[in-house]
Motif scaffolding. Structure first.
Motif, PDB file in Angstrom:
ATOM      1  N   CYS A  37       0.831  -1.210   0.000  1.00  0.00           N
ATOM      2  CA  CYS A  37       0.000   0.000   0.000  1.00  0.00           C
ATOM      3  C   CYS A  37       0.861   1.254   0.000  1.00  0.00           C
ATOM      4  O   CYS A  37       0.580   2.215  -0.731  1.00  0.00           O
ATOM      5  N   SER A  51      -3.780   0.346  11.899  1.00  0.00           N
ATOM      6  CA  SER A  51      -4.706   0.482  13.026  1.00  0.00           C
ATOM      7  C   SER A  51      -5.271  -0.880  13.432  1.00  0.00           C
ATOM      8  O   SER A  51      -5.427  -1.171  14.622  1.00  0.00           O
ATOM      9  N   LYS A  73      -1.091   4.175  -1.368  1.00  0.00           N
ATOM     10  CA  LYS A  73      -2.430   3.999  -0.809  1.00  0.00           C
ATOM     11  C   LYS A  73      -2.343   4.291   0.688  1.00  0.00           C
ATOM     12  O   LYS A  73      -2.395   3.388   1.534  1.00  0.00           O
ATOM     13  N   ILE A  74      -2.201   5.582   1.023  1.00  0.00           N
ATOM     14  CA  ILE A  74      -1.935   5.999   2.391  1.00  0.00           C
ATOM     15  C   ILE A  74      -3.099   5.660   3.326  1.00  0.00           C
ATOM     16  O   ILE A  74      -2.889   5.160   4.440  1.00  0.00           O
ATOM     17  N   GLU A  75      -4.295   5.903   2.885  1.00  0.00           N
ATOM     18  CA  GLU A  75      -5.470   5.654   3.732  1.00  0.00           C
ATOM     19  C   GLU A  75      -5.574   4.175   4.084  1.00  0.00           C
ATOM     20  O   GLU A  75      -5.819   3.815   5.244  1.00  0.00           O
ATOM     21  N   GLU A  76      -5.381   3.323   3.084  1.00  0.00           N
ATOM     22  CA  GLU A  76      -5.476   1.879   3.320  1.00  0.00           C
ATOM     23  C   GLU A  76      -4.358   1.397   4.245  1.00  0.00           C
ATOM     24  O   GLU A  76      -4.585   0.573   5.139  1.00  0.00           O
ATOM     25  N   THR A 131      -2.875   3.095   6.533  1.00  0.00           N
ATOM     26  CA  THR A 131      -3.216   3.579   7.876  1.00  0.00           C
ATOM     27  C   THR A 131      -4.255   2.672   8.529  1.00  0.00           C
ATOM     28  O   THR A 131      -4.147   2.341   9.718  1.00  0.00           O
ATOM     29  N   ILE A 132      -5.238   2.237   7.756  1.00  0.00           N
ATOM     30  CA  ILE A 132      -6.289   1.358   8.279  1.00  0.00           C
ATOM     31  C   ILE A 132      -5.703   0.015   8.715  1.00  0.00           C
ATOM     32  O   ILE A 132      -6.012  -0.497   9.802  1.00  0.00           O
ATOM     33  N   LYS A 192       3.891  10.413   4.704  1.00  0.00           N
ATOM     34  CA  LYS A 192       3.021  11.559   4.973  1.00  0.00           C
ATOM     35  C   LYS A 192       3.780  12.883   4.984  1.00  0.00           C
ATOM     36  O   LYS A 192       3.176  13.944   5.065  1.00  0.00           O
TER      37      LYS A 192
END
Length: 292
Positions: A203, A217, A208-211, A213-214, A246
């Motif tokens: 990612c 988490s 695919k930063i959002e993915e 991060t998910i 980021k």
């Protein structure tokens, strides 16, 4: 070694346990004696309590029965991985041909899945792309299963690099749910973390930063066991890569450098080399400047 009874007797004798002790409240002494002499079989519902009485797991029993060898699948995977690190294309191609031949003769799907997984490993070595039809077969097969055991996790883990990012995200989002049944098995859990970490790396490489991060988490919420020191360190390393992506360069380097420092302190030299090299490659791809 073909007789389960003989294996059972061997373990019982090594533990200095009598037939009377083993049999109590489970089954008759005579039945166990016949089992040990290979004169009768014992059902799984009976043999597990007997093994528990000896404080032996079913996995240990089968490992002993197979003369302390891994399963044929694991043995072949070990050979392929060894050949991969030695850049020995010939051995990998030979094993692929063997699995394809078995599939042709038996039409057992596992042999086909094995060969495709080995082809994916070979593809990473040679740069030759895997046919989309083959990739689709693996993805559809994995997606159709409600539960993933060690075998499915291994197949997927070794196929990640040849899958498109959308398939990786889709399947990896399902992995905790599909493998929940075996979550308490530490070896299985370690494999799951390995796959999620590889997913995060993919990612990040695909921005695919959002993915990413998910997934980080989800790992954090899973409470990585304290004994999983390597996984905890790698989690921090990936947090550092995410920070760098980021634009938080200093925070990212603080995390990644601390992980590499710990590897250095513990003389984990191969890890120092791997993660230092990857960090440098990661930065170069993003044209980021390391702060002074």
């Amino acid at each position: 070694m073909d007789s389960y009874g003989k294996t059972f007797r061997e373990i019982r004798k090594q533990k200095n346990l009598t037939l009377q002790y083993i049999a109590k409240d489970i089954m008759s002494v005579s039945m166990i004696s016949k089992f040990e002499r290979d004169e009768s079989d014992v059902t799984l519902s009976r043999i597990i309590p007997l093994l528990n009485r000896m404080n032996v797991t079913l996995e240990e029993f089968l490992y002993t029965h197979n003369e302390f060898k891994k399963s044929e699948f694991r043995e072949k995977l070990s050979l392929v991985i060894k050949a991969y690190h030695q850049s020995n294309v010939t051995i990998i191609r030979k094993i692929i041909e063997e699995e394809e031949e078995k599939f042709t003769k038996t039409e057992i799907t596992d042999f086909r899945m094995n060969s495709l997984m080995f082809e994916a490993i070979l593809s990473d070595l040679t740069g030759e792309p895997l046919a989309q039809e083959s990739i689709d077969l693996v993805v559809n097969s994995l997606w159709s299963l409600e539960v993933w055991g060690e075998y499915e996790v291994t197949i997927y883990g070794n196929m990640i690099k040849v899958l498109n990012i959308e398939s990786v995200i889709l399947l990896s989002k399902e992995i905790f749910k599909k493998s929940k049944r075996y979550a308490r098995l530490m070896s299985h859990r370690a494999d799951i973390y390995g796959i999620i970490f590889n997913t995060i790396i993919v990612c990040l490489e695909k921005k695919k930063i959002e993915e990413a991060t998910i997934f980080l988490s989800e790992v954090k919420n899973s409470n990585i066991p304290e004994k999983f020191i390597y996984e905890r360190l790698l989690f921090k390393y990936l947090e550092g890569l995410l920070e760098i992506t980021k634009g938080n360069i200093k925070n990212g380097y603080d995390l990644t450098d601390e992980v590499i420092r710990i590897f250095t302190f513990t003389e984990s030299n191969s890890n120092v080399t791997i993660y230092t090299r990857y960090l440098n490659e990661f930065i170069q791809k993003r044209n980021s400047l390391r702060p002074e």
